[in-house]
Design a protein around this motif. Structure first.
Motif, PDB file in Angstrom:
ATOM      1  N   ILE A 182       0.842  -1.195   0.000  1.00  0.00           N
ATOM      2  CA  ILE A 182       0.000   0.000   0.000  1.00  0.00           C
ATOM      3  C   ILE A 182       0.878   1.246   0.000  1.00  0.00           C
ATOM      4  O   ILE A 182       1.775   1.384   0.825  1.00  0.00           O
ATOM      5  N   LEU A 183       0.588   2.157  -0.933  1.00  0.00           N
ATOM      6  CA  LEU A 183       1.299   3.432  -1.022  1.00  0.00           C
ATOM      7  C   LEU A 183       0.391   4.543  -0.519  1.00  0.00           C
ATOM      8  O   LEU A 183      -0.704   4.741  -1.036  1.00  0.00           O
ATOM      9  N   CYS A 184       0.840   5.263   0.517  1.00  0.00           N
ATOM     10  CA  CYS A 184       0.060   6.362   1.105  1.00  0.00           C
ATOM     11  C   CYS A 184       0.730   7.693   0.774  1.00  0.00           C
ATOM     12  O   CYS A 184       1.904   7.898   1.112  1.00  0.00           O
ATOM     13  N   LEU A 185      -0.001   8.590   0.119  1.00  0.00           N
ATOM     14  CA  LEU A 185       0.516   9.913  -0.232  1.00  0.00           C
ATOM     15  C   LEU A 185      -0.163  10.945   0.668  1.00  0.00           C
ATOM     16  O   LEU A 185      -1.285  11.384   0.406  1.00  0.00           O
ATOM     17  N   PHE A 186       0.514  11.313   1.739  1.00  0.00           N
ATOM     18  CA  PHE A 186      -0.030  12.235   2.735  1.00  0.00           C
ATOM     19  C   PHE A 186       0.797  13.520   2.696  1.00  0.00           C
ATOM     20  O   PHE A 186       1.694  13.733   3.524  1.00  0.00           O
ATOM     21  N   THR A 187       0.501  14.383   1.720  1.00  0.00           N
ATOM     22  CA  THR A 187       1.350  15.544   1.449  1.00  0.00           C
ATOM     23  C   THR A 187       0.796  16.852   2.011  1.00  0.00           C
ATOM     24  O   THR A 187       1.264  17.925   1.642  1.00  0.00           O
ATOM     25  N   SER A 188      -0.199  16.782   2.887  1.00  0.00           N
ATOM     26  CA  SER A 188      -0.732  17.996   3.501  1.00  0.00           C
ATOM     27  C   SER A 188       0.342  18.687   4.342  1.00  0.00           C
ATOM     28  O   SER A 188       1.203  18.028   4.931  1.00  0.00           O
ATOM     29  N   ILE A 189       0.267  20.009   4.386  1.00  0.00           N
ATOM     30  CA  ILE A 189       1.239  20.772   5.177  1.00  0.00           C
ATOM     31  C   ILE A 189       0.708  21.065   6.585  1.00  0.00           C
ATOM     32  O   ILE A 189       1.261  21.885   7.291  1.00  0.00           O
ATOM     33  N   SER A 190      -0.366  20.363   6.978  1.00  0.00           N
ATOM     34  CA  SER A 190      -0.926  20.539   8.312  1.00  0.00           C
ATOM     35  C   SER A 190      -0.630  19.330   9.186  1.00  0.00           C
ATOM     36  O   SER A 190      -1.062  18.215   8.875  1.00  0.00           O
ATOM     37  N   PRO A 191       0.115  19.509  10.292  1.00  0.00           N
ATOM     38  CA  PRO A 191       0.400  18.378  11.186  1.00  0.00           C
ATOM     39  C   PRO A 191      -0.850  17.700  11.721  1.00  0.00           C
ATOM     40  O   PRO A 191      -0.868  16.491  11.950  1.00  0.00           O
ATOM     41  N   PHE A 241       2.683  -2.162  -6.294  1.00  0.00           N
ATOM     42  CA  PHE A 241       1.698  -1.724  -5.314  1.00  0.00           C
ATOM     43  C   PHE A 241       0.320  -2.270  -5.657  1.00  0.00           C
ATOM     44  O   PHE A 241      -0.015  -2.447  -6.835  1.00  0.00           O
ATOM     45  N   ASP A 242      -0.465  -2.524  -4.621  1.00  0.00           N
ATOM     46  CA  ASP A 242      -1.824  -3.032  -4.791  1.00  0.00           C
ATOM     47  C   ASP A 242      -2.879  -1.946  -4.585  1.00  0.00           C
ATOM     48  O   ASP A 242      -4.033  -2.126  -4.974  1.00  0.00           O
ATOM     49  N   LEU A 243      -2.473  -0.830  -3.971  1.00  0.00           N
ATOM     50  CA  LEU A 243      -3.436   0.214  -3.619  1.00  0.00           C
ATOM     51  C   LEU A 243      -2.698   1.512  -3.332  1.00  0.00           C
ATOM     52  O   LEU A 243      -1.588   1.500  -2.800  1.00  0.00           O
ATOM     53  N   VAL A 244      -3.342   2.621  -3.691  1.00  0.00           N
ATOM     54  CA  VAL A 244      -2.836   3.955  -3.329  1.00  0.00           C
ATOM     55  C   VAL A 244      -3.883   4.647  -2.470  1.00  0.00           C
ATOM     56  O   VAL A 244      -5.077   4.633  -2.786  1.00  0.00           O
ATOM     57  N   ILE A 245      -3.435   5.243  -1.346  1.00  0.00           N
ATOM     58  CA  ILE A 245      -4.306   6.051  -0.490  1.00  0.00           C
ATOM     59  C   ILE A 245      -3.773   7.479  -0.509  1.00  0.00           C
ATOM     60  O   ILE A 245      -2.592   7.708  -0.217  1.00  0.00           O
ATOM     61  N   VAL A 246      -4.627   8.437  -0.874  1.00  0.00           N
ATOM     62  CA  VAL A 246      -4.222   9.841  -0.987  1.00  0.00           C
ATOM     63  C   VAL A 246      -4.937  10.671   0.076  1.00  0.00           C
ATOM     64  O   VAL A 246      -6.161  10.606   0.208  1.00  0.00           O
ATOM     65  N   GLY A 247      -4.178  11.434   0.843  1.00  0.00           N
ATOM     66  CA  GLY A 247      -4.756  12.402   1.772  1.00  0.00           C
ATOM     67  C   GLY A 247      -5.095  13.674   1.008  1.00  0.00           C
ATOM     68  O   GLY A 247      -4.189  14.344   0.496  1.00  0.00           O
TER      69      GLY A 247
END
Length: 542
Positions: free
Chosen positions: A29-38, A143-149
């Motif tokens: 699983i690939l998670c793309l969590f690129t928000s600039i908010s902690p 990868f089997d899945l991408v999760i994007v924030g």
């Protein structure tokens, strides 16, 4: 022998069933969590931790340092840091917002549009960072899945298209026009669902409320039109002529479902949701709180009159707030009999010293709120903070600053979980009276404690929901059957505008034809009547 073989096959069957029931283990699983908010990253990394605890191989891309400890044996963390210059710009942006009245979310959005545009550039820019590019260009990566924030930019969703794998989106707010509506085709229901970050639909939906909500919806969608145009331009600059990337307008069409940080049955609003809306509010709250740091543990544990937690979130710093306001807060808090844990980033430059105040650069907020000695939470009313206080049954005094915070605070007050004040106009007596009211009037604690019980009562916990639905999407190779047909329809078809236009044309033609016919018949009748009258006149003359 036959009986032994039969027993063996039965055992194998049982084991196989348990494996199938247990779900899919070891998915990549690939998670793309690129928000600039902690605060966003707290929620997102909680999901990542749950998935790697489950046994999946998780790779996480962030622009910030993870606020949650990472076990690097199970998770691969790639940090694409923003520059110091960008950090300063971000700090300046939040500082300006702290000095401005942001109670009207639409006006606040348009006012800050130019200033936040660079955030969209940074989110889209992660696509071409060498470390990220290696993830989707290296053929050895499977990868089997991408999760994007998601944070007002769909660009990272392109990587799921590039990898030809299912896509799940995570949103740190309840379903709204700019998320569930655009991504999943969720109905708007503007007559009773707020367009201003979906919030509780309590009380009578008066004409005034509904009128204002329609114009708020137009304003929010107008703002998102400009945001999308900016993001689209940045996206095409980055991907260029690479035909393996989809059109920006098509990025949402690959979404299997969206995890929202909300829980409508308890929080509201009650509304129809498409199957792809999965609510996991409270996902960051641990089943069992972690041990507190020793200094905080002793400070709270010895608080015979109880303790108060004060945190204005991860984006607003003490330096962003007027010095006079900080002195008002310190003066009032230092006189209370309760002990105060104050989240403060600069320990060498505090508002003042008092035996009942402990300043701390970092506070494990969820763990502190779980402590029975905490009697009140002074908060900026961010969605994550409100959720944690509700879960642990702690009354609140909100000091909202920007974004969804004023709306969150208003809902919290309407539910009698606490009170809300403006940081811009904070006065000493007002602050003191509000603190005493929430601390000493039992109705606030009783209301939020009752809500806590309701909030926890679910068929699946937030953790179980994340695991089940993530593995469901992997099992069903994207679960396209969950998608609403609206996602694949254009605006005209989705709203039947072509049909209404046809009906209007038919009505206009019918009206025009009828009008012409009536005029013609009237003319004929008039002519006939006129001739008849003339003939009668002639007869009389004769």
């Amino acid at each position: 022998m036959a009986r032994a073989n039969g027993t063996l096959f039965t055992l194998l069957g049982i084991v196989t069933c348990f494996i199938l029931i247990g779900g899919i283990h070891g998915a990549n699983i690939l998670c793309l969590f690129t928000s600039i908010s902690p605060s966003h990253l707290v929620i997102q990394m909680s999901m990542a931790r749950i998935l790697y605890d489950r046994g999946h191989n998780v790779t996480v891309v962030t622009t910030l340092k993870s606020p949650i400890p990472i076990d690097h044996t199970n998770i691969n963390h790639i940090q694409v840091e923003i520059s110091e210059e960008d950090k300063q710009m971000l700090s300046s942006l939040f500082g300006d917002m702290a000095k401005t009245d942001n109670s009207n979310v639409v006006l606040s959005m348009f006012r800050s549009f130019k200033k936040v545009s660079f955030i969209f550039n940074k989110v889209a820019g992660t696509l071409t960072d060498p470390l990220v590019r290696n993830l989707y260009e290296n053929k050895d990566n499977n990868f089997d899945l991408v999760i994007v924030g998601y944070f007002m930019n769909s660009s990272p969703m392109a990587i799921a298209h590039k990898l030809k794998v299912p896509l799940i989106v995570q949103v740190c707010n309840p379903p709204s026009d700019i998320t569930a509506g655009r991504m999943l085709g969720n109905p708007k229901e503007l007559s009773y669902v707020s367009a201003q970050y979906a919030s509780a639909n309590e009380g009578e939906q008066t004409f005034g409320k509904r009128f204002a909500n329609i114009f708020t919806s137009l304003g929010v969608n107008g703002f998102m039109f400009f945001v999308d145009k900016t993001n689209e331009q940045n996206y095409y600059k980055l991907v260029g002529d690479d035909a393996s990337f989809p059109d920006y307008a098509d990025l949402n069409k690959n979404i299997s479902l969206v995890f929202f940080a909300s829980h409508a049955p308890s929080e509201g609003p009650i509304r129809p949701n498409v199957p792809g809306v999965i609510e996991v509010g409270g996902i960051q709250v641990k089943d069992q709180p972690d041990p507190l740091p020793q200094n905080i543990k002793e400070f709270i544990g010895n608080a015979t009159n109880g303790a108060i937690l004060l945190s204005l979130g991860s984006n607003i710093k003490g330096s962003h707030i007027k010095a006079d306001t900080m002195q008002i807060m310190f003066k009032v808090l230092s006189k209370l009999k309760q002990r105060i844990i104050w989240k403060w980033e600069d320990l060498d430059n505090t508002p003042g010293k008092s035996d009942n105040i402990l300043y701390s650069k970092w506070v494990p907020q969820d763990d502190v709120l779980a402590h029975p000695n905490i009697k009140l939470f002074i908060t900026h009313a961010g969605k994550g903070s409100i959720t944690e206080a509700q879960y642990h049954g702690k009354p609140m005094l909100a000091l909202p600053v920007f974004g969804d915070q004023p709306a969150n605070a208003a809902v919290m007050v309407s539910q009698h979980f606490g009170l809300s004040l403006s940081l811009l106009t904070l006065e000493e007596q007002q602050f003191y009276d509000s603190l005493i009211e929430v601390l000493e009037n039992p109705k606030y604690t009783q209301k939020v404690t009752k809500f806590s019980s309701l909030y926890r009562d679910r068929p699946l916990t937030a953790r179980e929901s994340v695991i089940y639905w993530t593995e469901y999407v992997i099992r069903h190779h994207g679960a396209k059957h969950l998608q609403s047909p609206v996602v694949h329809m254009n605006f005209i078809a989705a709203n039947n505008l072509d049909i209404y236009a046809l009906i209007l044309v038919v009505l206009l033609i019918s009206f025009y034809t009828t009008k012409i016919s009536i005029i013609w018949l009237y003319g004929k009748c008039k002519t006939k009547t006129s001739k008849s009258a003339q003939q009668k006149v002639k007869v009389k003359r004769n």
